[in-house]
Design a protein around this motif. Structure first.
Motif, PDB file in Angstrom:
ATOM      1  N   PHE A   1       3.327  13.381  16.965  1.00  0.00           N
ATOM      2  CA  PHE A   1       4.390  12.978  16.040  1.00  0.00           C
ATOM      3  C   PHE A   1       4.326  13.825  14.769  1.00  0.00           C
ATOM      4  N   VAL A   2       3.116  14.005  14.245  1.00  0.00           N
ATOM      5  CA  VAL A   2       2.946  14.813  13.037  1.00  0.00           C
ATOM      6  C   VAL A   2       3.335  16.264  13.308  1.00  0.00           C
ATOM      7  N   PHE A   3       2.939  16.769  14.496  1.00  0.00           N
ATOM      8  CA  PHE A   3       3.331  18.134  14.849  1.00  0.00           C
ATOM      9  C   PHE A   3       4.842  18.253  14.942  1.00  0.00           C
ATOM     10  N   GLY A   4       5.478  17.247  15.545  1.00  0.00           N
ATOM     11  CA  GLY A   4       6.936  17.265  15.649  1.00  0.00           C
ATOM     12  C   GLY A   4       7.589  17.333  14.281  1.00  0.00           C
ATOM     13  N   LEU A   5       7.082  16.539  13.342  1.00  0.00           N
ATOM     14  CA  LEU A   5       7.584  16.597  11.964  1.00  0.00           C
ATOM     15  C   LEU A   5       7.429  18.006  11.397  1.00  0.00           C
ATOM     16  N   ASP A   6       6.257  18.582  11.601  1.00  0.00           N
ATOM     17  CA  ASP A   6       5.945  19.889  11.033  1.00  0.00           C
ATOM     18  C   ASP A   6       6.849  20.974  11.614  1.00  0.00           C
ATOM     19  N   ALA A   7       7.028  20.949  12.938  1.00  0.00           N
ATOM     20  CA  ALA A   7       7.829  21.979  13.594  1.00  0.00           C
ATOM     21  C   ALA A   7       9.294  21.894  13.183  1.00  0.00           C
ATOM     22  N   ALA A   8       9.826  20.670  13.147  1.00  0.00           N
ATOM     23  CA  ALA A   8      11.236  20.508  12.800  1.00  0.00           C
ATOM     24  C   ALA A   8      11.481  20.731  11.315  1.00  0.00           C
TER      25      ALA A   8
END
Length: 521
Positions: free
Chosen positions: A20-27
């Motif tokens: 979830f944190v990675f998804g936030l970071d990528a987007a």
């Protein structure tokens, strides 16, 4: 749902929260990259580095992830990773230079190793008949993180019109800084999960392992599970990291290693990071306004979440092989559609185009008179147009100007084919090779090499992903958007052919049973 299933689901979701944190970071970086490029006057190569440096961090982290997991356990490593994400967020959102931003993004990349550790942890606590479902939560959490970040980015862009203290100079800081809240939540939740029982058995802490197994498996399965893991460990003879690497690259592991490498390259190189990290830039090529491009990213996020949920529901019913092959077929169709949609595009600068550009750039105080030499011209490719724009505007203005110019001048695009291609690719990826990769990685490697094999396989996937994100801005500038997606379609086709020959079905089998089937004696 039984208490056991609830416990496994709860622990799996927490471990996967790093996704979830990675998804936030990528987007977030996909929304911020336009404004960062303008703020620090970046070249296309530097823009690629801002997005791609995180994956260099992943590569570095993967060399130490295995040994750290082996020595300190999965839980402690996940906690360290969550703290690293927090440091990355603070540095990135407060960066005062390109170099500081790159360092912050690099640390965030180191933290992205959480995906590997999460897959390892979930694969070791989930029962065989539900392992695929729970390991796939990694991809679901990534998809949810992406969606939330796309929503945040969109509303921040809209707020720029109404709130004076949000502007081109600082909106990207709010985009990147929003991640800190999720970081704090994850650190708190990680304190609630137990250590991997398999790791405890490896360390000889069988009583602690039994206590945890009592929460995640039936009483009748506890002793057989301990005996099965112990037998596998005894075969290992407590190999050193070097011994594990020798075993991993031995002839008996050749098929498993080849399978993992092919899957990793195919998943990483079919273009997900191009769409993920540069989504607004991709939609910009269709001729959309800035706000419209950010709205499309929300639709992307929704498709990602829905597709991943479907994959989780059917991964145990349809199996890994069916979802992978079906997904790759759709990837090829999707990228071919995007390529075709862009293949006949031209860019025309008539009076209406020039007036529209002037009107849209007026709020940014950009002198559009410099575009007058383009009046009456028609460009047959986006490469030629961007080369001309680069001669007129500097690196500070170009990221803000290019989207507006393309939006106003584009002709002949089949927007329906392009949008279908992009959305179909996102659905295909999240239905298949996105989540199934981590399921396969968590299943095919024997216990005696898992702590080095998972990071190695993830390393291959990361290098493939990095090559996409690092070179996409350069490719967009020099190859053109249509040719890029044609290349991705070709990679998907090669992957489909290879995987149809080598990918076995692993659903419902224990890790030890899969080892007996795939590893040569």
């Amino acid at each position: 749902m039984s208490l056991i299933d609830k416990n496994v689901a709860f622990y799996s979701l927490i471990a996967a929260f790093g996704g979830f944190v990675f998804g936030l970071d990528a987007a977030n970086i996909s929304g911020a990259i336009r404004f960062i490029s303008s703020q620090f006057e970046l070249t296309s190569s530097q823009t690629g580095t801002v997005a791609g440096i995180a994956l260099i961090g992943v590569i570095c982290a993967l060399f130490i992830t295995g040994p750290l997991c082996e020595r300190f356990g999965r839980k402690k490593v996940l906690l360290a990773i969550a703290l690293a994400y927090s440091v990355s967020t603070i540095l990135s959102s407060t960066a005062v230079s390109y170099e500081m931003l790159v360092i912050g993004r690099f640390i965030g990349g180191v933290a992205f190793a959480s995906i590997t550790v999460s897959a390892m942890y979930i694969g070791e606590i989930a029962p065989a008949d539900k392992r695929g479902k729970f390991v796939s939560t990694n991809q679901l959490m990534i998809a949810v993180g992406l969606l939330l970040a796309f929503v945040i980015n969109y509303f921040l862009i809209k707020m720029m019109d109404d709130i004076s203290w949000i502007n081109n100079e600082n909106v990207w800081r709010y985009m990147l800084g929003a991640e800190l809240i999720a970081n704090v939540i994850w650190v708190s939740l990680l304190l609630c999960i137990p250590e991997s029982p398999r790791w405890l058995i490896i360390k000889g802490r069988n009583e602690e392992a039994k206590a945890i197994l009592a929460k995640i498996s039936l009483d009748a399965d506890i002793e057989p599970t301990i005996a099965e893991v112990t037998a596998s460990i005894n075969l290992d003879k407590k190999n050193s990291i070097l011994d594990q690497l020798k075993t991993l690259f031995s002839i008996r592991m050749r098929f498993v290693l080849f399978l993992a490498v092919v899957y990793a390259v195919v998943q990483g190189a079919t273009g997900m990071n191009a769409v993920l990290f540069f989504a607004p830039l991709v939609f910009e090529q269709v001729g959309m306004s800035v706000q419209d491009t950010f709205m499309q990213t929300i639709i992307m996020g929704l498709i990602g979440v829905i597709s991943t949920i479907i994959a989780i529901l059917f991964v145990e019913k349809l199996g890994r092989r069916f979802l992978t092959l079906g997904g790759l077929l759709l990837v090829v169709i999707a990228h071919s559609s995007t390529w075709y949609g862009f293949s006949q595009v031209t860019y025309e600068f008539d009076d209406a185009t020039m007036a529209k550009i002037t009107q849209q750039l007026a709020p940014d105080n950009i002198d559009t008179a410099r575009l007058q030499p383009l009046s009456g011209k028609v460009f047959s490719s986006d490469v030629d147009l961007k080369a001309q724009l680069a001669e007129i505007f500097d690196n500070k203005e170009l990221p803000l100007v290019s989207g507006v110019v393309i939006n106003a001048s584009i002709n002949g695009i089949n927007a329906a084919m392009v949008l279908f291609g992009i959305f179909a690719f996102l659905a295909a990826f999240n239905l298949s090779i996105g989540p199934i990769l981590w399921v396969i990685f968590s299943e095919v490697f024997p216990n005696n090499v898992r702590s080095v094999a998972l990071p190695f396989a993830a390393l291959v996937q990361t290098i493939a992903s990095w090559s996409v994100s690092e070179f996409f801005p350069w490719q967009l500038e020099h190859l053109g958007v249509s040719n890029i997606f044609l290349i991705y379609a070709g990679i998907g086709l090669i992957g489909l052919v290879l995987m149809s020959f080598i990918l076995p079905e692993t659903k419902g089998k224990t890790i030890e049973a899969i080892e007996k089937e795939l590893v040569r004696s």
